[in-house]
Write a protein that holds these residues in place. Structure first.
Motif, PDB file in Angstrom:
ATOM      1  N   SER A  41       0.814  -1.231   0.000  1.00  0.00           N
ATOM      2  CA  SER A  41       0.000   0.000   0.000  1.00  0.00           C
ATOM      3  C   SER A  41       0.836   1.265   0.000  1.00  0.00           C
ATOM      4  O   SER A  41       0.301   2.365   0.132  1.00  0.00           O
ATOM      5  CB  SER A  41      -0.934   0.008   1.213  1.00  0.00           C
ATOM      6  OG  SER A  41      -0.184   0.091   2.424  1.00  0.00           O
ATOM      7  N   SER A  42       2.165   1.138  -0.139  1.00  0.00           N
ATOM      8  CA  SER A  42       3.066   2.297  -0.148  1.00  0.00           C
ATOM      9  C   SER A  42       2.827   3.163   1.084  1.00  0.00           C
ATOM     10  O   SER A  42       2.599   4.372   0.997  1.00  0.00           O
ATOM     11  CB  SER A  42       2.876   3.120  -1.423  1.00  0.00           C
ATOM     12  OG  SER A  42       3.048   2.329  -2.574  1.00  0.00           O
ATOM     13  N   PRO A  99       4.185  -2.922  -4.994  1.00  0.00           N
ATOM     14  CA  PRO A  99       3.175  -1.941  -4.566  1.00  0.00           C
ATOM     15  C   PRO A  99       2.077  -1.780  -5.617  1.00  0.00           C
ATOM     16  O   PRO A  99       2.335  -1.815  -6.813  1.00  0.00           O
ATOM     17  CB  PRO A  99       3.990  -0.653  -4.399  1.00  0.00           C
ATOM     18  CG  PRO A  99       5.372  -1.122  -4.078  1.00  0.00           C
ATOM     19  CD  PRO A  99       5.555  -2.377  -4.891  1.00  0.00           C
ATOM     20  N   ARG A 100       0.851  -1.613  -5.134  1.00  0.00           N
ATOM     21  CA  ARG A 100      -0.292  -1.498  -6.044  1.00  0.00           C
ATOM     22  C   ARG A 100      -0.311  -0.166  -6.783  1.00  0.00           C
ATOM     23  O   ARG A 100      -0.796  -0.076  -7.907  1.00  0.00           O
ATOM     24  CB  ARG A 100      -1.584  -1.684  -5.247  1.00  0.00           C
ATOM     25  CG  ARG A 100      -1.774  -3.107  -4.712  1.00  0.00           C
ATOM     26  CD  ARG A 100      -3.123  -3.262  -4.057  1.00  0.00           C
ATOM     27  NE  ARG A 100      -3.204  -2.571  -2.779  1.00  0.00           N
ATOM     28  CZ  ARG A 100      -2.945  -3.123  -1.598  1.00  0.00           C
ATOM     29  NH1 ARG A 100      -2.572  -4.398  -1.534  1.00  0.00           N
ATOM     30  NH2 ARG A 100      -3.053  -2.442  -0.485  1.00  0.00           N
ATOM     31  N   ASP A 101       0.208   0.885  -6.151  1.00  0.00           N
ATOM     32  CA  ASP A 101       0.234   2.214  -6.760  1.00  0.00           C
ATOM     33  C   ASP A 101       1.511   2.339  -7.600  1.00  0.00           C
ATOM     34  O   ASP A 101       2.601   2.501  -7.066  1.00  0.00           O
ATOM     35  CB  ASP A 101       0.194   3.290  -5.674  1.00  0.00           C
ATOM     36  CG  ASP A 101       0.108   4.696  -6.241  1.00  0.00           C
ATOM     37  OD1 ASP A 101       0.255   4.874  -7.472  1.00  0.00           O
ATOM     38  OD2 ASP A 101      -0.096   5.636  -5.446  1.00  0.00           O
ATOM     39  N   GLU A 102       1.361   2.287  -8.908  1.00  0.00           N
ATOM     40  CA  GLU A 102       2.534   2.329  -9.787  1.00  0.00           C
ATOM     41  C   GLU A 102       3.177   3.711  -9.840  1.00  0.00           C
ATOM     42  O   GLU A 102       4.273   3.861 -10.370  1.00  0.00           O
ATOM     43  CB  GLU A 102       2.142   1.872 -11.197  1.00  0.00           C
ATOM     44  CG  GLU A 102       1.715   0.416 -11.258  1.00  0.00           C
ATOM     45  CD  GLU A 102       1.401  -0.037 -12.666  1.00  0.00           C
ATOM     46  OE1 GLU A 102       1.484   0.804 -13.595  1.00  0.00           O
ATOM     47  OE2 GLU A 102       1.076  -1.230 -12.860  1.00  0.00           O
ATOM     48  N   THR A 103       2.504   4.719  -9.300  1.00  0.00           N
ATOM     49  CA  THR A 103       3.093   6.065  -9.253  1.00  0.00           C
ATOM     50  C   THR A 103       3.861   6.303  -7.957  1.00  0.00           C
ATOM     51  O   THR A 103       4.533   7.315  -7.804  1.00  0.00           O
ATOM     52  CB  THR A 103       2.003   7.141  -9.393  1.00  0.00           C
ATOM     53  OG1 THR A 103       1.157   7.122  -8.237  1.00  0.00           O
ATOM     54  CG2 THR A 103       1.170   6.906 -10.639  1.00  0.00           C
ATOM     55  N   ARG A 104       3.735   5.365  -7.004  1.00  0.00           N
ATOM     56  CA  ARG A 104       4.442   5.488  -5.715  1.00  0.00           C
ATOM     57  C   ARG A 104       4.906   4.090  -5.310  1.00  0.00           C
ATOM     58  O   ARG A 104       4.254   3.391  -4.531  1.00  0.00           O
ATOM     59  CB  ARG A 104       3.522   6.096  -4.654  1.00  0.00           C
ATOM     60  CG  ARG A 104       4.166   6.268  -3.285  1.00  0.00           C
ATOM     61  CD  ARG A 104       3.164   6.822  -2.268  1.00  0.00           C
ATOM     62  NE  ARG A 104       3.615   6.614  -0.907  1.00  0.00           N
ATOM     63  CZ  ARG A 104       4.490   7.388  -0.253  1.00  0.00           C
ATOM     64  NH1 ARG A 104       4.977   8.459  -0.849  1.00  0.00           N
ATOM     65  NH2 ARG A 104       4.854   7.124   0.981  1.00  0.00           N
ATOM     66  N   THR A 105       6.018   3.691  -5.860  1.00  0.00           N
ATOM     67  CA  THR A 105       6.479   2.312  -5.695  1.00  0.00           C
ATOM     68  C   THR A 105       7.447   2.169  -4.521  1.00  0.00           C
ATOM     69  O   THR A 105       8.431   1.433  -4.593  1.00  0.00           O
ATOM     70  CB  THR A 105       7.151   1.820  -6.985  1.00  0.00           C
ATOM     71  OG1 THR A 105       8.222   2.722  -7.317  1.00  0.00           O
ATOM     72  CG2 THR A 105       6.153   1.769  -8.129  1.00  0.00           C
ATOM     73  N   ASN A 145       7.661   2.753   0.151  1.00  0.00           N
ATOM     74  CA  ASN A 145       6.965   3.036   1.409  1.00  0.00           C
ATOM     75  C   ASN A 145       7.919   3.704   2.381  1.00  0.00           C
ATOM     76  O   ASN A 145       9.145   3.553   2.280  1.00  0.00           O
ATOM     77  CB  ASN A 145       6.419   1.744   2.029  1.00  0.00           C
ATOM     78  CG  ASN A 145       7.520   0.757   2.375  1.00  0.00           C
ATOM     79  OD1 ASN A 145       8.002   0.034   1.502  1.00  0.00           O
ATOM     80  ND2 ASN A 145       7.931   0.718   3.633  1.00  0.00           N
TER      81      ASN A 145
END
Length: 330
Positions: free
Chosen positions: A213-214, A241-247, A249
């Motif tokens: 979930s980043s 990570p599911r968010d490809e724009t924020r890979t 955490n």
């Protein structure tokens, strides 16, 4: 140990943590075994960066080992191959996963000719493409589970098993992979590479969901950009990570702070994480982040408790030293 005046640091190599002397909920001294005999090191603050949470375990910090079911992330013994015909090898297995295609073809053409310890082998060139690094082994114990890296007998057996697997895999490489016919093993790692042993119970445990979930944390000490890398039996399972724009955490300060000991921090793959979260944050980048935060905090602890550290002040020090905390300052 000789003091380094410019940094105020005394370096003592060839010392092995053996015990701690406790004073209530504080470590009063770390006992070490050295070539000069047993010694005790006193300090206001201690950082356990052993990878195995040795000091934390001595101090009575609660911990889990591996996946909690008798196994864990499987270890690997790495090795390097030299004298490679670079053009031929790069053409044959230059792509990241191409060696696995070669393995599959050979297994189909010559059933039973070779025993591969796992799928997902990594065979890649170094800066000098005549030398390649091989990450291909997987070390099991007698029960077929991941070797326990805090069991002395399993560690000893694992060192032998890693070299046996290297010999078998190198036999395949020389015979079947273009460019490697005249190659030679130039180095075997001095010890088996451990991915997971003890993980302490801290004020917060980084989870697999935090990776996927980043996750953001108010007490961020830096970022981790490695995905979940689960070394399971015979294979590697990746989760990104599911968010490809924020890979990536953030890593929270609380994962370094163990329960029950006031003046101890734990940094690296033995910090407070679940089995899944540790599969990502155990990689080098995350360990660098944890180590810098731990060292920065320990430098000014005094007689206080790490659980009561002024986190915003610590964050300002880290930012001043160039750490990217990924904080939203808007």
């Amino acid at each position: 140990a000789q003091l380094r005046p410019h940094a105020g640091v005394a370096v003592l190599f060839h010392a092995w943590a053996a015990a701690v002397v406790m004073d209530g909920e504080r470590i009063a001294a770390l006992v070490v075994e050295t070539k000069s005999g047993r010694q005790a090191i006193r300090a206001n603050a201690f950082i356990d960066a052993s990878g195995d949470a040795d000091v934390a375990a001595f101090a009575g910090v609660p911990f889990a080992v591996g996946d909690g079911h008798g196994s864990g992330l499987f270890p690997t013994t790495m090795f390097r191959i030299g004298q490679v015909d670079a053009p031929a090898a790069l053409e044959a297995v230059g792509e990241f996963k191409a060696i696995n295609d070669v393995m599959a073809r050979v297994q189909q053409a010559k059933p039973g000719a070779y025993r591969f310890p796992r799928e997902g082998a990594i065979l890649r060139p170094n800066i000098d493409p005549r030398e390649w690094r091989a990450n291909v082994t997987q070390i099991r114990n007698a029960q077929g589970r991941a070797m326990n890296g805090v069991d002395a007998r399993e560690l000893s057996d694992g060192e032998l098993e890693g070299r046996r697997q290297i010999a078998e895999y190198f036999r395949f490489v020389k015979a079947e992979v273009p460019g490697f016919a005249q190659s030679a093993i130039v180095e075997i790692a001095p010890q088996v590479g451990i991915r997971e042993t003890r993980r302490i119970e801290g004020l917060y445990a980084l989870t697999g969901e935090d990776i996927l979930s980043s996750a953001r944390f108010d007490d961020s000490i830096g970022i981790n950009a490695w995905p979940m890398e689960m070394h399971a039996a015979g294979k590697i399972e990746w989760a990104f990570p599911r968010d490809e724009t924020r890979t990536y955490n953030q890593l929270p300060w609380r994962m370094l702070v163990p329960r029950g000991v006031d003046n101890l921090l734990v940094a690296g793959r033995c910090a407070s994480m679940t089995h899944e979260g540790q599969s990502a944050a155990r990689a080098s980048g995350g360990c660098f982040v944890m180590g810098q935060a731990a060292g920065t905090a320990a430098a000014s602890l005094g007689s206080g408790s790490f659980a009561a550290v002024d986190v915003p002040a610590l964050q300002e020090k880290l930012i001043a030293d160039g750490v990217d905390l990924d904080l939203d300052r808007s």
